[in-house]
Design a protein around this motif. Structure first.
Motif, PDB file in Angstrom:
ATOM      1  N   ASN A 210     -20.061  81.500   1.846  1.00 39.23           N
ATOM      2  CA  ASN A 210     -20.043  80.035   1.285  1.00 39.23           C
ATOM      3  C   ASN A 210     -19.130  79.011   2.331  1.00 39.23           C
ATOM      4  N   VAL A 211     -18.222  79.602   2.946  1.00 37.42           N
ATOM      5  CA  VAL A 211     -17.360  78.717   3.953  1.00 37.42           C
ATOM      6  C   VAL A 211     -17.810  78.939   5.274  1.00 37.42           C
ATOM      7  N   LEU A 212     -18.480  79.947   5.587  1.00 35.65           N
ATOM      8  CA  LEU A 212     -18.855  79.989   7.030  1.00 35.65           C
ATOM      9  C   LEU A 212     -20.531  79.258   7.345  1.00 35.65           C
ATOM     10  N   GLN A 213     -20.132  77.996   7.209  1.00 32.79           N
ATOM     11  CA  GLN A 213     -21.182  76.916   7.044  1.00 32.79           C
ATOM     12  C   GLN A 213     -21.003  76.106   8.404  1.00 32.79           C
ATOM     13  N   PRO A 214     -22.022  75.475   9.217  1.00 29.29           N
ATOM     14  CA  PRO A 214     -21.809  74.417   9.933  1.00 29.29           C
ATOM     15  C   PRO A 214     -21.117  73.278   9.441  1.00 29.29           C
ATOM     16  N   GLY A 215     -20.211  72.531  10.476  1.00 28.14           N
ATOM     17  CA  GLY A 215     -19.498  71.486   9.921  1.00 28.14           C
ATOM     18  C   GLY A 215     -20.420  70.247   9.320  1.00 28.14           C
ATOM     19  N   LYS A 216     -21.760  70.165   9.823  1.00 27.95           N
ATOM     20  CA  LYS A 216     -22.462  69.135   9.402  1.00 27.95           C
ATOM     21  C   LYS A 216     -22.669  69.192   7.865  1.00 27.95           C
ATOM     22  N   ASN A 217     -22.527  70.250   7.097  1.00 30.22           N
ATOM     23  CA  ASN A 217     -22.661  70.582   5.704  1.00 30.22           C
ATOM     24  C   ASN A 217     -21.493  70.127   4.883  1.00 30.22           C
ATOM     25  N   MET A 218     -20.542  69.636   5.579  1.00 27.33           N
ATOM     26  CA  MET A 218     -19.373  69.263   5.185  1.00 27.33           C
ATOM     27  C   MET A 218     -19.364  67.914   3.953  1.00 27.33           C
ATOM     28  N   LEU A 219     -18.956  68.078   2.804  1.00 27.79           N
ATOM     29  CA  LEU A 219     -18.975  66.624   2.064  1.00 27.79           C
ATOM     30  C   LEU A 219     -17.878  65.647   2.394  1.00 27.79           C
ATOM     31  N   ALA A 220     -16.827  66.184   2.888  1.00 26.18           N
ATOM     32  CA  ALA A 220     -15.668  65.293   3.108  1.00 26.18           C
ATOM     33  C   ALA A 220     -14.726  65.805   4.181  1.00 26.18           C
ATOM     34  N   ALA A 221     -14.024  65.082   4.644  1.00 25.03           N
ATOM     35  CA  ALA A 221     -12.840  65.716   5.630  1.00 25.03           C
ATOM     36  C   ALA A 221     -11.794  64.643   5.527  1.00 25.03           C
ATOM     37  N   GLY A 222     -10.821  64.950   6.154  1.00 20.65           N
ATOM     38  CA  GLY A 222      -9.430  64.135   6.505  1.00 20.65           C
ATOM     39  C   GLY A 222      -8.396  64.684   7.027  1.00 20.65           C
ATOM     40  N   TYR A 223      -7.229  64.002   7.081  1.00 19.68           N
ATOM     41  CA  TYR A 223      -5.999  64.351   7.606  1.00 19.68           C
ATOM     42  C   TYR A 223      -4.948  63.707   7.128  1.00 19.68           C
ATOM     43  N   CYS A 224      -3.818  64.010   6.937  1.00 17.24           N
ATOM     44  CA  CYS A 224      -2.502  63.222   6.574  1.00 17.24           C
ATOM     45  C   CYS A 224      -1.507  63.455   7.405  1.00 17.24           C
ATOM     46  N   MET A 225      -1.171  62.306   8.393  1.00 18.79           N
ATOM     47  CA  MET A 225      -0.340  62.120   9.181  1.00 18.79           C
ATOM     48  C   MET A 225       1.053  62.011   8.686  1.00 18.79           C
ATOM     49  N   TYR A 226       2.179  62.859   8.863  1.00 20.63           N
ATOM     50  CA  TYR A 226       3.635  62.601   8.596  1.00 20.63           C
ATOM     51  C   TYR A 226       4.277  62.109   9.983  1.00 20.63           C
ATOM     52  N   GLY A 227       4.706  60.758   9.845  1.00 19.76           N
ATOM     53  CA  GLY A 227       5.113  60.287  11.175  1.00 19.76           C
ATOM     54  C   GLY A 227       6.192  59.179  10.653  1.00 19.76           C
ATOM     55  N   SER A 228       6.068  57.980  11.539  1.00 19.79           N
ATOM     56  CA  SER A 228       6.755  56.803  11.111  1.00 19.79           C
ATOM     57  C   SER A 228       6.235  56.205   9.819  1.00 19.79           C
ATOM     58  N   SER A 229       5.300  56.627   9.566  1.00 18.03           N
ATOM     59  CA  SER A 229       4.611  56.208   8.213  1.00 18.03           C
ATOM     60  C   SER A 229       3.836  57.411   7.803  1.00 18.03           C
ATOM     61  N   CYS A 230       3.318  57.512   6.482  1.00 14.27           N
ATOM     62  CA  CYS A 230       2.639  58.505   5.979  1.00 14.27           C
ATOM     63  C   CYS A 230       1.246  57.945   5.994  1.00 14.27           C
ATOM     64  N   THR A 231       0.474  58.464   6.718  1.00 13.17           N
ATOM     65  CA  THR A 231      -1.160  57.880   6.765  1.00 13.17           C
ATOM     66  C   THR A 231      -2.312  59.033   6.372  1.00 13.17           C
ATOM     67  N   LEU A 232      -3.161  58.635   5.596  1.00 11.81           N
ATOM     68  CA  LEU A 232      -4.158  59.535   5.070  1.00 11.81           C
ATOM     69  C   LEU A 232      -5.378  58.895   5.502  1.00 11.81           C
ATOM     70  N   VAL A 233      -6.041  59.761   6.255  1.00  7.89           N
ATOM     71  CA  VAL A 233      -7.358  59.187   6.946  1.00  7.89           C
ATOM     72  C   VAL A 233      -8.433  60.070   6.181  1.00  7.89           C
ATOM     73  N   LEU A 234      -9.348  59.332   5.719  1.00  2.00           N
ATOM     74  CA  LEU A 234     -10.535  60.103   4.802  1.00  2.00           C
ATOM     75  C   LEU A 234     -12.046  59.567   5.210  1.00  2.00           C
ATOM     76  N   SER A 235     -12.784  60.599   5.016  1.00  5.09           N
ATOM     77  CA  SER A 235     -14.338  60.151   5.149  1.00  5.09           C
ATOM     78  C   SER A 235     -15.152  60.977   4.122  1.00  5.09           C
ATOM     79  N   THR A 236     -16.003  60.582   3.271  1.00  4.54           N
ATOM     80  CA  THR A 236     -16.657  61.221   2.314  1.00  4.54           C
ATOM     81  C   THR A 236     -18.112  61.171   2.687  1.00  4.54           C
ATOM     82  N   GLY A 237     -18.498  60.908   3.985  1.00  3.88           N
ATOM     83  CA  GLY A 237     -19.557  60.876   4.530  1.00  3.88           C
ATOM     84  C   GLY A 237     -20.170  59.221   4.581  1.00  3.88           C
ATOM     85  N   ASN A 238     -19.357  58.576   4.448  1.00  2.00           N
ATOM     86  CA  ASN A 238     -19.848  57.064   4.179  1.00  2.00           C
ATOM     87  C   ASN A 238     -18.897  56.393   5.027  1.00  2.00           C
ATOM     88  N   GLY A 239     -18.577  56.425   6.362  1.00  3.99           N
ATOM     89  CA  GLY A 239     -17.660  55.836   7.142  1.00  3.99           C
ATOM     90  C   GLY A 239     -16.223  56.445   6.980  1.00  3.99           C
TER      91      GLY A 239
END
Length: 397
Positions: A210-239
């Motif tokens: 169930n997790v060994l799927q191609p990346g194109k099947n992902m519903l959403a992805a993102g990252y949270c960067m901890y630096g000079s500020s805490c920034t969360l970048v997210l996509s749910t498949g719509n930008g």
């Protein structure tokens, strides 16, 4: 009593200083008094209508300060676009956000709490001190399981996948690197959390496939960067959207709406220490970046060594991030499920490309949960150049 010469001189110096300051200080006091009198006078003379108008304006300003697009509000707005939605995905994302806030707090006080020490050390109470990446892993596992919306978890810190107890299962699989770039913790470089989300058809029949799927099947992805500020970048498949944590509110506020990567960039990001082990196309591309033959300016090299930080800069400023295969790592170094796939998903959603040296990154089908792959991702035109070099080498083979 006789005053020592140096004391006398000091007293004389202080006296002259005080006297010279008398006039400016008096003038400052007069100005301040005049301004205060003017303000009081204007308040007294203002009409009830003027005071009421000012009160309304103040309330409007306060209302504007609370009219913020938080990440919760953003996700709820996206949820309304799907009539069949029951809110499960929104709940899952809120737990991921909670984990990011917790890790951000831990990162900020890591030195004080001795969280940058080796795992296995004990404190004065005899309690085990947890290394920051181990702590981050446990934070996200607990947050994701407690959401009641997950069935399988794959973490960079765990050799095996975690299958959630059937009573707590949901329909989502989450793959994540709880603290990417953790080797940079001690020197204060930006680090971050990377995650991707898949959905399963039947939560009662869950296997590793169930997790060994191609990346194109992902519903959403993102990252949270901890630096000079805490920034969360997210996509749910719509930008792609970026949110920055406001510490005073404890909320992620939308600060980078609809991120689009420039079509071509002026920066390349790669560890040139591995140059002697690169293949032909990678070496030719980097040579072209440094010594272009078309009369254009050379690209600038920027390499932090933390994937989240390097990709974040690439996403905002354009350019290309490379972690190619080489003689030491013929299969590449970065992990497919929780590094290559989420970042490639974000890059494509922002208008860029991601390429493995053989194919589109999101078309790759992994066979192991910790499988590695080369990756070239960034601005569309820059990735086209590396693709052309690999295609040329293959045609001559």
């Amino acid at each position: 009593m006789t005053t020592k010469p140096e004391q006398r001189g000091e007293a004389t110096w202080r006296g002259s200083f005080d006297r010279s300051a008398d006039r400016p200080i008096s003038l400052l006091v007069l100005i301040s008094s005049a301004l205060l009198s003017y303000k009081r006078g204007s308040n007294i003379s203002s009409s009830p209508q003027a005071r009421e108008k000012q009160r309304i304006m103040d309330h409007a300003a306060d209302a504007h300060r609370t009219d913020l697009m938080t990440i919760t509000r953003h996700v709820l707005n996206e949820q309304t676009k799907h009539a069949e939605s029951r809110g499960d995905f929104t709940i899952l994302l809120s737990h991921i956000v909670l984990g990011c806030k917790f890790v951000c707090s831990a990162v900020n006080k890591a030195g004080l709490a001795k969280l940058i020490g080796l795992a296995g050390e004990t404190n004065v109470q005899g309690e085990e001190q947890k290394k920051l990446d181990v702590l981050s892993h446990e934070v996200f596992v607990n947050a994701l399981i407690s959401s009641g919306r997950t069935c399988i978890l794959v973490s960079e810190e765990d050799e095996e996948a975690t299958f959630v107890d059937p009573a707590l299962r949901g329909k989502y699989c989450v793959v994540f690197d709880p603290l990417d770039g953790s080797s940079n913790i001690d020197c204060g470089v930006s680090i971050g959390t990377i995650f991707g989300i898949y959905m399963v058809k039947d939560k009662n029949e869950v296997t590793i496939n169930n997790v060994l799927q191609p990346g194109k099947n992902m519903l959403a992805a993102g990252y949270c960067m901890y630096g000079s500020s805490c920034t969360l970048v997210l996509s749910t498949g719509n930008g792609v959207n970026g949110f920055t944590l406001d510490p005073s509110l404890g909320e992620f506020i939308l600060t980078h709406p609809n991120i689009k990567i420039p079509k071509k960039g002026k920066i390349y990001s790669v560890n040139e220490g591995n140059a002697k082990n690169w293949d032909g196309p990678t070496a030719k591309f980097v040579e072209k970046c440094k010594f272009p033959k078309d009369g254009s300016s050379p690209k600038s090299l920027r390499y932090i060594g933390s994937m989240v930080a390097d990709v974040h800069r690439t996403l905002l400023y354009g350019g290309i991030f490379l972690y190619p295969a080489d003689k030491k790592s013929p299969n590449g170094k970065l992990r497919v499920l929780y590094e290559v796939f989420p970042m490639s998903f974000l890059m494509e959603q922002a208008g860029g490309q991601a390429f493995t040296g053989k194919q589109r990154a999101l078309d790759l089908v992994p066979t192991k949960i910790h499988q590695r792959s080369p990756i070239f991702l960034g601005s569309y035109d820059d990735v086209e150049e590396i693709k052309a070099l690999y295609a040329a080498e293959e045609s001559h083979a």
